[in-house]
Design a protein around this motif. Structure first.
Motif, PDB file in Angstrom:
ATOM      1  N   ARG A  21      24.575  47.277  22.995  1.00 52.53           N
ATOM      2  CA  ARG A  21      24.486  48.222  24.128  1.00 52.53           C
ATOM      3  C   ARG A  21      25.478  47.775  25.192  1.00 52.53           C
ATOM      4  O   ARG A  21      25.473  46.599  25.609  1.00 52.53           O
ATOM      5  N   ASP A  22      26.335  48.675  25.572  1.00 48.42           N
ATOM      6  CA  ASP A  22      27.355  48.367  26.589  1.00 48.42           C
ATOM      7  C   ASP A  22      28.170  47.140  26.183  1.00 48.42           C
ATOM      8  O   ASP A  22      28.398  46.228  26.989  1.00 48.42           O
ATOM      9  N   ARG A  23      28.576  47.144  24.880  1.00 47.09           N
ATOM     10  CA  ARG A  23      29.445  46.103  24.341  1.00 47.09           C
ATOM     11  C   ARG A  23      28.781  44.725  24.326  1.00 47.09           C
ATOM     12  O   ARG A  23      29.451  43.698  24.207  1.00 47.09           O
TER      13      ARG A  23
ATOM     14  N   ASP B  67      22.908  53.579  21.957  1.00 52.49           N
ATOM     15  CA  ASP B  67      22.764  52.275  21.313  1.00 52.49           C
ATOM     16  C   ASP B  67      23.411  52.303  19.921  1.00 52.49           C
ATOM     17  O   ASP B  67      23.444  53.336  19.247  1.00 52.49           O
TER      18      ASP B  67
END
Length: 738
Positions: A224-226, A253
């Motif tokens: 999630r968010d790299r 995700d």
């Protein structure tokens, strides 16, 4: 939420200040009116649906390590944990059936069902818009995104109380929003999925079918968010049910199935033979065995085999080593290892096996110096349980007075399985050569007499076999042989014959014959003779059937009738006659009678010294007062016997037909012998023969101008039974002479 001191509406059971969250049967939260709202279908957007059989086919695919194990061991092993995903459904149904937790964070797309009563009346469904707000009529717009489900009612009560007083409020979650996640890597069904906002990492793993054949079950990442938010070890979840690493999914995700790590194969005496994935740093054998449920009592704890790949050996990199499972905790496995566990040997260390004609065929504990007489301590150990079952059946549902001689014979022979006292055997393996030894001994001398020569010493592992008398054919003197004596005997009944006992001796032992006995007509039947006669009779009937069919076809072909319909009717009548005659002959059964060839004035002393056999039957009739005339005679009845009267005298009384064939007439004597007119060289003039009581005079019809087959069948219709008796008597005479 209702203000303190305000009453709830009629019919309401929720206490003031309570948060009410209800679910429909499918698991989706519903408003208080009970109307279920179905969420968006959760299905990967780019993957077509498939059937369970398709999932099974996917599991049937093998990876390289599975093929390597098969080539090395000949066994196809599954990947541990893969069967859990064989029927996995993509609909996320397990997620929909869970209640909404109080820490669920509201977001755009979630639906609220708001009810208020008192100073304000509200019954409204509100969906959170993209700005995170809802608009309630007469109240206004308020933001709810980011608020937990457990706090939303208090939050809305606070907002409404700025406008109204004296009201009660209830908030229920309705249809939840859908989110989109991505499944990538070594997944069985990668793609993008539109799912419920309640979905978690574990539910997404099952819905996407789990890892592919080359995917890891020990390292599934949620990004999630790299960033890696969580790593899931499916072994920990499958074996222990641990969901500590399970997290709720958010929009965007990414679930990443990494490549499988090091793998080992475990097979043999284990409950779950499979291919297991190791942690990157390797794991101890004890831990790997624990994944499959550990070992069992049937697993040999002292011997196991480890096949490893040693990359330092250029020509033959594979090695084999022996393992002690007691050291399994310190045996570190690495990629490519194959562990084979062995079962305990089925050998008993201290057992003697007793089998055969015994009361309890079992394994018995061995003690030093043990002998046959200790294994079989008394005669009762040789009575089979069937004896008591048969004995009890003798009085079940049976009138005690209704006992036939046949039943008595059957009971005497079958009620007990007699042991063979002369022969039993020990099977033993020579510990030096591993060759099988068969050691015979006399059972009676070992068990009853305790003769040291036969009461042999036993060894662990011996198999002692006790035979029944019917298992091995014994000498005549050792057999149970029964003979039935009936008729004009002083004490008729069933007798057990002694070795070498003859017919006259048995008659004398039965009390001799009565004064009314007709010795000349004594019937002696033997079971073995009956079987041979029946075989010969069946063979003769088959030949006759073929002959009649052939001659019938010839006769039908030679018909010269000008009327085709009449000829056809005649052929059908002949066919029916042939069929009826063959059916009648097939119903005949042999009796096994043997002609004793006694003189007409025979006395008991004239009985032949014929050795008796098991199943023999002796029947002594009373002296009859008639003779019988059958065939081409006017009087087919019994004729009073008179002393000195000859065959021609009886023919005069019976009346001979004009078509009688006297050249083929014959006499069936009461003792079973046959006198035939065609053999004058033996019997001189047949018509001058004096008949004895019980004799039967047979006069066939002579042939006419009809075809041979028609005359034969017509004559056979009248005296086929006599011909049959003649054939049996001739066969019996030949048997007795042999």
């Amino acid at each position: 939420m209702a203000t303190q001191g305000m009453a709830s509406p009629a019919g309401s059971t929720a206490p003031a200040g309570a948060i009410t969250i209800t679910n429909n049967p499918s698991g989706n939260p519903t408003p208080g009116d009970g109307k279920a709202q179905r969420p968006a279908e959760s299905r990967p957007a780019d993957v077509p649906s498939d059937t369970p059989s398709g999932a099974q086919r996917e599991l049937a695919q093998e990876n390289e390590f599975q093929r390597f194990v098969y080539n090395a061991t000949g066994q196809k092993l599954p990947l541990f944990g893969q069967p859990y995903f064989a029927g996995a459904d993509r609909s996320f149904a397990p997620v929909e059936s869970v209640p909404v937790p109080t820490d669920y964070v509201l977001g755009p797309g979630d639906e609220l069902y708001i009810r208020a009563w008192g100073s304000i009346d509200v019954d409204y469904r509100a969906t959170i818009d993209r700005n995170g707000q809802i608009n309630i009529p007469r109240i206004g717009t308020m933001g709810v995104a980011g608020i937990k489900a457990g706090d939303v009612e208090a939050h809305l009560r606070t907002q409404v109380s700025r406008v109204f007083r004296n009201f009660s409020l209830n908030v229920t979650l309705g249809q939840l929003r859908s989110i989109q996640v991505f499944v990538v890597g070594q997944a069985r069904r990668p793609g993008n999925y539109t799912i419920s906002s309640l979905s978690t990492l574990v539910s997404a793993v099952f819905a996407s079918g789990g890892p592919a054949q080359n995917g890891s079950m020990r390292k599934i990442q949620l990004r999630r968010d790299r960033k890696v938010i969580a790593e899931l070890d499916l072994y920990d979840f499958i074996i222990h049910g641990n969901k500590d690493r399970d997290v709720r999914l958010l929009p965007g995700d990414v679930i990443v199935y990494t490549a499988a790590g090091p793998r080992v194969a475990v097979l043999g005496a284990v409950d779950t033979p499979a291919i297991y994935e190791l942690q990157p740093q390797g794991e101890a054998l004890e831990r790997v065995l624990g994944y499959g449920g550990g070992t069992r009592a049937s697993t040999n704890p002292r011997s196991a085999q480890l096949e490893s790949i040693d990359a330092s050996q250029p020509r033959a990199p594979r090695t084999v080593a022996t393992l002690d499972l007691a050291q399994a905790g310190r045996t570190l496995l690495k990629d490519g290892d194959i562990v084979t566990l062995f079962g305990v040997a089925p050998q008993f260390a201290n057992a003697i096996t007793l089998r055969g004609n015994v009361a309890a065929p079992l394994r018995y504990p061995y003690s030093p110096g043990m002998r046959i007489s200790q294994l079989i301590p008394d005669r009762d150990a040789l009575i089979t349980p069937d004896y008591y079952v048969r004995k009890n059946k003798l009085v079940q549902f049976t009138n005690g007075s209704d006992v036939s001689t046949q039943q008595l014979t059957r009971d005497v022979k079958n009620i007990v399985d007699e042991p063979n006292w002369e022969y039993a055997a020990i099977e033993r393996i020579d510990p030096k050569t591993l060759a099988m030894q068969l050691i015979p001994f006399n059972l009676g001398k070992a068990v009853i007499d305790r003769d040291p020569a036969h009461d042999l010493a036993l060894q662990p592992g011996d198999v002692v076999t006790v035979f029944a008398r019917q298992d091995i054919r014994n000498p005549v003197s050792k057999q149970t042989r029964l003979v039935r004596v009936e008729g004009e005997i002083a004490a008729p009944g069933i007798y057990q014959i002694q070795p070498g006992e003859t017919l006259p001796q048995l008659v004398q032992r039965a009390g001799g014959m009565t004064p009314e006995a007709y010795v000349f007509g004594t019937e002696f039947a033997r079971e073995e003779t009956r079987r041979q006669q029946q075989i010969a009779l069946d063979d003769a009937i088959k030949r006759l059937e073929a002959q009649l069919a052939s001659e019938g076809a010839t006769a039908a072909a030679n018909l010269s009738a000008t009327d085709a319909q009449a000829a056809n009717q005649l052929r059908q009548a002949q066919a029916e006659a042939r069929k009826a005659q063959i059916t009648r002959l097939k119903g005949l059964k042999s009796t096994g009678r043997i002609a004793l060839e006694l003189p007409s004035s025979a006395t008991p002393s004239d009985l032949p010294d014929l050795p008796l056999e098991d199943g023999d039957r002796v029947s002594v009739p009373a002296r009859p007062a008639f003779v019988f005339a059958v065939g081409a005679v006017a009087n087919n009845n019994a004729i009073l016997w008179r002393s000195g009267r000859k065959m021609r005298d009886y023919l005069d009384v019976a009346g001979v037909d004009a078509d009688a064939d006297m050249g083929n007439s014959f006499i069936v004597r009461a003792d079973g012998t046959v006198l035939h007119a065609s053999r004058r060289g033996w019997f001189n003039d047949l018509e001058g023969t004096e008949l004895m009581p019980g004799d039967t005079l047979v006069v066939p019809e002579k042939g006419n101008r009809e075809t041979f087959w028609t005359a034969f069948t017509r004559g056979l219709k009248d005296w086929s039974q006599i011909l049959y008796q003649f054939g049996l008597a001739a066969a019996a005479i030949q048997t007795l002479r042999n």
